[in-house]
Write a protein that holds these residues in place. Sequence first.
Motif, PDB file in Angstrom:
ATOM      1  N   ASP A  69       0.832  -1.205   0.000  1.00  0.00           N
ATOM      2  CA  ASP A  69       0.000   0.000   0.000  1.00  0.00           C
ATOM      3  C   ASP A  69       0.866   1.255   0.000  1.00  0.00           C
ATOM      4  O   ASP A  69       0.602   2.206  -0.737  1.00  0.00           O
ATOM      5  CB  ASP A  69      -0.918  -0.007   1.222  1.00  0.00           C
ATOM      6  N   ARG A  70       1.933   1.275   0.819  1.00  0.00           N
ATOM      7  CA  ARG A  70       2.838   2.425   0.854  1.00  0.00           C
ATOM      8  C   ARG A  70       3.586   2.570  -0.474  1.00  0.00           C
ATOM      9  O   ARG A  70       3.839   3.684  -0.937  1.00  0.00           O
ATOM     10  CB  ARG A  70       3.834   2.288   2.009  1.00  0.00           C
ATOM     11  N   LEU A  76      -0.603   8.712  -8.791  1.00  0.00           N
ATOM     12  CA  LEU A  76      -1.685   9.002  -9.732  1.00  0.00           C
ATOM     13  C   LEU A  76      -2.564   7.790  -9.997  1.00  0.00           C
ATOM     14  O   LEU A  76      -3.736   7.934 -10.374  1.00  0.00           O
ATOM     15  CB  LEU A  76      -1.101   9.509 -11.056  1.00  0.00           C
ATOM     16  N   HIS A  77      -2.012   6.610  -9.789  1.00  0.00           N
ATOM     17  CA  HIS A  77      -2.771   5.379 -10.026  1.00  0.00           C
ATOM     18  C   HIS A  77      -3.177   4.693  -8.715  1.00  0.00           C
ATOM     19  O   HIS A  77      -3.654   3.565  -8.738  1.00  0.00           O
ATOM     20  CB  HIS A  77      -1.958   4.398 -10.879  1.00  0.00           C
ATOM     21  N   TYR A  78      -2.961   5.394  -7.589  1.00  0.00           N
ATOM     22  CA  TYR A  78      -3.177   4.770  -6.273  1.00  0.00           C
ATOM     23  C   TYR A  78      -4.611   4.289  -6.093  1.00  0.00           C
ATOM     24  O   TYR A  78      -4.856   3.169  -5.652  1.00  0.00           O
ATOM     25  CB  TYR A  78      -2.801   5.759  -5.166  1.00  0.00           C
ATOM     26  N   VAL A  79      -5.573   5.138  -6.455  1.00  0.00           N
ATOM     27  CA  VAL A  79      -6.983   4.782  -6.266  1.00  0.00           C
ATOM     28  C   VAL A  79      -7.352   3.568  -7.102  1.00  0.00           C
ATOM     29  O   VAL A  79      -8.091   2.675  -6.654  1.00  0.00           O
ATOM     30  CB  VAL A  79      -7.893   5.978  -6.628  1.00  0.00           C
ATOM     31  N   ALA A  80      -6.821   3.494  -8.311  1.00  0.00           N
ATOM     32  CA  ALA A  80      -7.119   2.359  -9.190  1.00  0.00           C
ATOM     33  C   ALA A  80      -6.415   1.086  -8.717  1.00  0.00           C
ATOM     34  O   ALA A  80      -6.939  -0.024  -8.879  1.00  0.00           O
ATOM     35  CB  ALA A  80      -6.698   2.679 -10.618  1.00  0.00           C
ATOM     36  N   MET A  81      -5.222   1.239  -8.125  1.00  0.00           N
ATOM     37  CA  MET A  81      -4.460   0.075  -7.659  1.00  0.00           C
ATOM     38  C   MET A  81      -5.025  -0.498  -6.365  1.00  0.00           C
ATOM     39  O   MET A  81      -5.027  -1.709  -6.156  1.00  0.00           O
ATOM     40  CB  MET A  81      -2.990   0.455  -7.461  1.00  0.00           C
ATOM     41  N   MET A  82      -5.486   0.377  -5.457  1.00  0.00           N
ATOM     42  CA  MET A  82      -5.936  -0.062  -4.134  1.00  0.00           C
ATOM     43  C   MET A  82      -7.447   0.116  -4.000  1.00  0.00           C
ATOM     44  O   MET A  82      -7.941   0.903  -3.200  1.00  0.00           O
ATOM     45  CB  MET A  82      -5.192   0.722  -3.043  1.00  0.00           C
TER      46      MET A  82
END
Length: 310
Positions: free
Chosen positions: A118-119, A127-133
């Motif tokens: 997650d970190r 920029l892709h955090y929401v899509a990845m997690m």
Amino acid sequence: MNQSQPTMFQFSGLTDDTALAIFLFIFFLLVYMITVVANIGLFITVHKTPALHTPMYYFLSYLSVVDLFYSSVIVPKLILDLVSRRKVISFHGCALQFYFFAALASTDAHLLSNMSYDRYAAICHPLHYVAMMTKTRCLCMVLIAFALGFLQSAAQTSCMFSLQYCGSNVIDHFYCDIPPLLKLSCSDIVMCDMVIMFLIGIYGIGSLIAILIPYLFIIISILKIKSSKGRQKAFSTCSSHIICSSIFYVSVLFNYLQPPSNAVNTQSKVASIFYSVMTPMFNPLVYSLRNQEVRNVIVQNVHILCSKRM
């Protein structure tokens, strides 16, 4: 091999000194009370606060649940034994204690691995955090952590408690653990020892590698940040996880990767205290004291409670 299994095991415990036993009883009772309150409090805080409904705190809430039960498998029995004349546990009770301890310890390790990923996603791919997690992915990661933890524990427990135990029934420890139990077995332990070492290697060292690799990329990304304030802010989001992971893995690896020897029994017990008793207390405290968002929520809740009473 016609011998019957023992119905009871007896622990050697931490000490035979009465004065020291009383001190340890008070100390571990206080530690356990803090562990229960801190983990339950952190779990409730995360789930009742919309601002904390993020993947990092989602994993943290489940880590609190695991730490609570993880500690409860060992510590209440340890506290009771400190003031008991006979430190005994039934054969099946020993098997259950070992099963849940191994399962929850492995789950704890996998959740720490999930938190490192997650970190990594937050710092290296913002920029892709929401899509990845996504919520679905986070739920799958938690379910996999629990499934792998309990499955490997079932394999270890089946292997350990299918052995024959004869002669002394005194476990040179304060709970049912692998090294002291293997010493009591009169069976051929080579195959069982290989299976257990394989599982510990795959799930223990594997989960450690799953933490170290993301942090390698995190460090590279942080070093690329030009402003010192930005680097400090990025590192601060990882510091609590680094501290908790270090305490857990250093004590576990020290205990299980050293050669079997009577000379290190005391050191092994001390290491076991760190990862079975102290770590479940440290985790919620470290995240609460070092994390600005959690501190702000706690302070706000305290102010609300004080204003209501007034």
